[in-house]
Design a protein around this motif. Sequence first.
Motif, PDB file in Angstrom:
ATOM      1  N   LEU A 104       0.795  -1.170  -0.062  1.00  0.00           N
ATOM      2  CA  LEU A 104      -0.056  -0.122   0.047  1.00  0.00           C
ATOM      3  C   LEU A 104       0.918   1.096  -0.077  1.00  0.00           C
ATOM      4  N   LYS A 105       0.525   2.148  -0.761  1.00  0.00           N
ATOM      5  CA  LYS A 105       1.686   3.228  -0.983  1.00  0.00           C
ATOM      6  C   LYS A 105       0.737   4.408  -0.377  1.00  0.00           C
ATOM      7  N   MET A 106       1.395   4.995   0.731  1.00  0.00           N
ATOM      8  CA  MET A 106       0.632   5.948   1.385  1.00  0.00           C
ATOM      9  C   MET A 106       1.310   7.419   1.219  1.00  0.00           C
ATOM     10  N   LEU A 107       0.618   8.355   0.767  1.00  0.00           N
ATOM     11  CA  LEU A 107       1.031   9.572   0.678  1.00  0.00           C
ATOM     12  C   LEU A 107       0.236  10.287   1.752  1.00  0.00           C
ATOM     13  N   LEU A 108       1.421  10.913   2.873  1.00  0.00           N
ATOM     14  CA  LEU A 108       0.719  11.640   3.938  1.00  0.00           C
ATOM     15  C   LEU A 108       1.000  13.180   3.901  1.00  0.00           C
ATOM     16  N   PHE A 109       0.244  13.982   3.728  1.00  0.00           N
ATOM     17  CA  PHE A 109       0.339  15.327   3.465  1.00  0.00           C
ATOM     18  C   PHE A 109       0.430  16.031   4.891  1.00  0.00           C
ATOM     19  N   ASN A 110       1.488  16.393   5.280  1.00  0.00           N
ATOM     20  CA  ASN A 110       1.712  16.992   6.780  1.00  0.00           C
ATOM     21  C   ASN A 110       1.952  18.321   6.764  1.00  0.00           C
ATOM     22  N   ASN A 111       0.756  18.994   7.001  1.00  0.00           N
ATOM     23  CA  ASN A 111       0.825  20.220   7.327  1.00  0.00           C
ATOM     24  C   ASN A 111       0.724  20.824   8.812  1.00  0.00           C
ATOM     25  N   ARG A 112       1.067  19.984   9.484  1.00  0.00           N
ATOM     26  CA  ARG A 112       0.992  20.122  11.076  1.00  0.00           C
ATOM     27  C   ARG A 112      -0.196  20.964  11.631  1.00  0.00           C
ATOM     28  N   ILE A 113      -1.476  20.529  10.966  1.00  0.00           N
ATOM     29  CA  ILE A 113      -2.410  21.551  11.414  1.00  0.00           C
ATOM     30  C   ILE A 113      -3.781  20.910  10.996  1.00  0.00           C
ATOM     31  N   TYR A 114      -4.796  20.892  11.813  1.00  0.00           N
ATOM     32  CA  TYR A 114      -6.182  20.343  11.226  1.00  0.00           C
ATOM     33  C   TYR A 114      -6.673  21.663  10.352  1.00  0.00           C
ATOM     34  N   GLY A 115      -6.859  21.236   9.051  1.00  0.00           N
ATOM     35  CA  GLY A 115      -7.234  22.419   7.899  1.00  0.00           C
ATOM     36  C   GLY A 115      -8.639  22.345   7.896  1.00  0.00           C
ATOM     37  N   LEU A 116      -9.295  21.136   7.558  1.00  0.00           N
ATOM     38  CA  LEU A 116     -10.684  21.102   7.443  1.00  0.00           C
ATOM     39  C   LEU A 116     -11.520  21.610   8.510  1.00  0.00           C
ATOM     40  N   THR A 117     -10.887  21.427   9.667  1.00  0.00           N
ATOM     41  CA  THR A 117     -11.935  21.821  10.852  1.00  0.00           C
ATOM     42  C   THR A 117     -11.445  23.335  11.423  1.00  0.00           C
ATOM     43  N   LYS A 118     -10.566  23.855  10.652  1.00  0.00           N
ATOM     44  CA  LYS A 118     -10.088  25.400  10.762  1.00  0.00           C
ATOM     45  C   LYS A 118      -9.399  25.550  11.946  1.00  0.00           C
ATOM     46  N   GLY A 119      -8.185  24.687  11.787  1.00  0.00           N
ATOM     47  CA  GLY A 119      -7.179  25.299  12.519  1.00  0.00           C
ATOM     48  C   GLY A 119      -6.806  24.828  14.055  1.00  0.00           C
ATOM     49  N   GLN A 120      -6.950  23.534  14.356  1.00  0.00           N
ATOM     50  CA  GLN A 120      -6.573  22.994  15.606  1.00  0.00           C
ATOM     51  C   GLN A 120      -5.240  22.309  15.383  1.00  0.00           C
ATOM     52  N   VAL A 121      -4.534  22.032  16.676  1.00  0.00           N
ATOM     53  CA  VAL A 121      -3.260  21.348  16.728  1.00  0.00           C
ATOM     54  C   VAL A 121      -3.628  19.708  16.363  1.00  0.00           C
ATOM     55  N   SER A 122      -2.613  19.574  15.741  1.00  0.00           N
ATOM     56  CA  SER A 122      -2.514  18.008  14.954  1.00  0.00           C
ATOM     57  C   SER A 122      -1.376  17.343  15.734  1.00  0.00           C
ATOM     58  N   PRO A 123      -1.336  16.149  15.465  1.00  0.00           N
ATOM     59  CA  PRO A 123      -0.354  15.155  16.048  1.00  0.00           C
ATOM     60  C   PRO A 123       1.043  15.416  15.641  1.00  0.00           C
ATOM     61  N   THR A 124       1.129  16.489  14.572  1.00  0.00           N
ATOM     62  CA  THR A 124       2.575  16.741  14.239  1.00  0.00           C
ATOM     63  C   THR A 124       2.973  18.126  14.542  1.00  0.00           C
ATOM     64  N   SER A 125       2.002  18.836  15.064  1.00  0.00           N
ATOM     65  CA  SER A 125       2.189  20.032  15.643  1.00  0.00           C
ATOM     66  C   SER A 125       3.329  20.265  16.761  1.00  0.00           C
ATOM     67  N   GLU A 126       4.017  21.383  16.631  1.00  0.00           N
ATOM     68  CA  GLU A 126       5.369  21.319  17.517  1.00  0.00           C
ATOM     69  C   GLU A 126       5.010  21.720  18.922  1.00  0.00           C
ATOM     70  N   LEU A 127       5.745  21.187  19.906  1.00  0.00           N
ATOM     71  CA  LEU A 127       5.250  21.517  21.163  1.00  0.00           C
ATOM     72  C   LEU A 127       5.243  23.088  21.429  1.00  0.00           C
ATOM     73  N   GLY A 128       4.236  23.279  22.187  1.00  0.00           N
ATOM     74  CA  GLY A 128       4.096  24.758  22.390  1.00  0.00           C
ATOM     75  C   GLY A 128       3.221  25.603  21.234  1.00  0.00           C
ATOM     76  N   LYS A 129       2.801  24.823  20.254  1.00  0.00           N
ATOM     77  CA  LYS A 129       2.084  25.420  19.396  1.00  0.00           C
ATOM     78  C   LYS A 129       0.834  26.115  19.526  1.00  0.00           C
ATOM     79  N   LYS A 130       0.424  27.302  19.257  1.00  0.00           N
ATOM     80  CA  LYS A 130      -0.545  27.974  19.725  1.00  0.00           C
ATOM     81  C   LYS A 130      -1.809  27.698  18.655  1.00  0.00           C
ATOM     82  N   THR A 131      -3.037  27.229  19.023  1.00  0.00           N
ATOM     83  CA  THR A 131      -3.832  27.202  17.851  1.00  0.00           C
ATOM     84  C   THR A 131      -5.194  27.225  18.723  1.00  0.00           C
ATOM     85  N   LYS A 132      -6.491  27.154  17.961  1.00  0.00           N
ATOM     86  CA  LYS A 132      -7.892  27.429  18.475  1.00  0.00           C
ATOM     87  C   LYS A 132      -7.988  26.713  19.653  1.00  0.00           C
TER      88      LYS A 132
END
Lengths: 349, 621
Positions: free
Chosen positions: A126-154
């Motif tokens: 299985l060939k997985m393409l993981l688009f990593n933008n370090r944020i939840y885009g579709l729900t408009k900007g919450q922290v994601s599991p790749t967001s850096e420590l200390g990241k300020k989001t909604k």
Amino acid sequence: MSTTNTTVNTALPTYTKKDFESGVDPRWCPGCGDYSIINQVQRALPAVGVKRENIVFISGIGCSSRFPYYMNNYGMHTLHGRAPSFASGLKVSRPELQVWIVTGDGDALAIGGNHFIHAMRRNLDLKMLLFNNRIYGLTKGQVSPTSELGKKTKTTPHGSPDYPFNPPALALGSGATFVARTVDVEGAHMGAVIKAAAEHKGSTLVEIFQNCPVFNDGAYDFLTDKAVKADALLRMEQGKPLLFGKDSKKGIRFNPQSAELEVVTLGEDGVTEKDILVHDAKREDPTIAFMLANLSTRPGFPTPIGVFRDVSLPTCEELTWKLIDGAKAKKPDASLEKLLDGGDTWTIG
Amino acid sequence: MSTQVSVAKHKVEQVETVTIRFVGDSGDGMQLTGTEFTRASALAGNDLATFPDYPAEIRAPAGSLAGVSGYQVNFGSREIHTPGDAPDVLVAMNPAALKTNLADLKPGGMLLVNVGAFTPGNLEKAGYKTNPLEDAALKQSYKIFPVDMNKLTEMALAGSGLSSKEVARCKNYFALGLMYWLYSRPIEAQLESIQRKFAKKPEFAAANAAVFKAGHAYGETSEVFFQRYEVPKSKLAPGTYRSVTGNFATALGFATVARLTGRQVFLGSYPITPATEILQEMSYFKEHGVVTYQAEDEIAGIGSAIGAAFGGALACTTTSGPGLALKTEMMGLAVITELPLVVVNVQRGGPSTGMPTKTEQADLLMALFGRHGEAPMPVIAAQSPADCFWAAIEAMKIATKWMTPVLLLTDGYLGNGSEPFKIPSLDELPKLKVSYQTSPNYADGTQYMPYLRDDKLVRPWAIPGTPGLEHRVGGLEKDSLSGMVSYDGMNHERMVKTRAQKIRNVVEDVPDVETFGAASGDLLLVSWGGTFGAVRGAAEELQARGKAVGHVHLRWLNPLPKNLGEVLKGFKKVFVPEVNDGQLAFYLRGKFPGVDPLQFNRINGKPIKISELVGKVLEVL
């Protein structure tokens, strides 16, 4: 007993990028990194030697996961985090298909974390393409599991207290046989990585650093800005020493005393090119690949892009069908009558 | 032992039906003993039904009340509907087993006790202050046969070289041998079975065979028993039979589908009690075209099945209550993508982990309504262990014919219980045909429209690998023709209504219900699923007493049979017995305004008894 006999063995048509476009206009924000990714995928596919009808794109939920609608292949837009489960069932059932998973950092690593590690460890092709933008885009900007420590989001107005995942390290730890990383703004690099992923047979993770211009703009400027790029990006190439920096004077050395990777400079402290670690993604032992994957988490170290690991092992679907074929060979006279009549029977009348 | 062997000629009494319950520690081999005795009864041509009842703990502390494991078998020369209300014979291997099961034994029933296990320690663990076997009231109420199986097993194995622990593990074969003697079963097949079972450990084969024979000989020589029993062959329909559990029958049904269609049957599943055996059994059917995939969790189990269905496989997933809850979002996806899929739910006691090894019918409303949005699905319920075979085939037939997920309900009682299965001839099996769309279906002759429906509202099934029909499906609302994403409100309303109408159209494959007994009368019993046997047994008994009582059993819960409303109107009262708190009754009230069923509900982890149901009906008649 095969599922289908609709696949006709004829010569591969000559495809162009256009053959892989569905004609549906993508609905991503202007400037989204996803445009660059789909562009590279559609450019790479004509060259991978697989018929369009045998290619399936499966996605979960999130901005990235609208991807299948824009491709002119078979596709499924499934549930949040669950794309690997659909892809796994399809691949086990129909090993002849080329199955891609398109996912994001939230999709693959939060709600889909469990499916992610199991897809990697099973070594299904299985060939997985993981688009990593370090944020939840579709729900408009919450922290994601790749967001850096200390990241300020909604949802983390005072800064995130969570340490992030490093997707290549997680994939390697789960047993993935092909692990790579690329960046949305590095078109040619991405194209080459996608082609290598297409050619690999086994569990494949391609992490693509991808900018979200609306909710996490500039997330990768520390790597991609012209001013810092040379020192910040380490381009791994098979069989070549791991050199980076302006004039390629910096390199990665394995220090046997500390059992760690370290940054050294050619010409300083007697360091020559012979001291530099030569990149070998074909090492079956993933230890060095894992050390490289973790480099970016250490201050003062560059972020590697390219292929961390590319080893060949029998795939889960091959092993599955070997067992099935073995069972059939052992019982060539198996039939419906024998199936129903098995075990202890008795007759009345 | 005396050299003078008594050759007492035992009286042999013929009996029509017998219920035996074997109870002991969960390590005592009671499930095996019960299964083996069941097999002997089947081979002797009896009709039968069984009920294994075991704790959720794999090994509760030895001798404890929590660790008691039981296996009940009802066999007879007449038709058997249930594993029996109350045992005629209770074989108790220790005090805890006696304490937890004695209340169920029929008055005057036979109590066979392994007195070797009635030590002060075991009595204390079972909470007995004195030895119950010395209780005068007990002696008056039952025919007690105290046998020191521990000691007799040791004697049979003196010099065998086995450790004392290994010797102790053989004592269930003593009990089995004794029951073989008591019910006049030929022992040869059992001895062969022991050889087969322990083929790799000949010393255990020899030991168990010796203990089994010792148990048999004990019956003949000990002068404890004055008579033996014989249960003549039943009048089952002529044919060849095998004994199946419901879970095995479900697996066999799916494998049969693979053979009938020549297509791959794909099972994606995750182990959960009491559904696990279906996955295990199907793993042995590889040569028949079955592919099994043990997923990482319940969600991935159904996800893999939907992925395989998209690829053209005849897909199924198996689970029990908590797992069904996890699968609900995926079922919605299967509904909107209109892919064929069978979801088997082997119901158990809930909510949450509830009573995982005990049976319940409490997932009916979840099966009917437990999805977000408007997501109707056909729901079928199997009625007996052997019927699980037919129900699995029917569910797959409906799923592929109508391009829809189908829920198949069984339960722990059916899944673990067993009964004779008449092996069907090939022409008794339904005709199944599965075909895929291979060419453009749109009027322009070039395009494939995945949601272009036929006159029954069924969409076509084009699968990857088919050139020219490339398309995308997914969870977002589909355009009613192209299947592309559509946020158009009117399209959504049209699609919701179309999907619902399609499921209503399935009624053309739902046979009318037939009333057992007269078509009108004082009271109609309405049942569904695993209570079939108990309710039919009660109806028979009530009719034999001259009561105007009918019985209707629902195999189809959605859509309901066309004639059900009319049938309900034919009776003064409608009475719904269920192993839940009244879910079918609630559903019928909603579906048939004016019908207000009386209820009888049992939620104690045990199947409904015929006698208690008869009593309740007589109260309200």
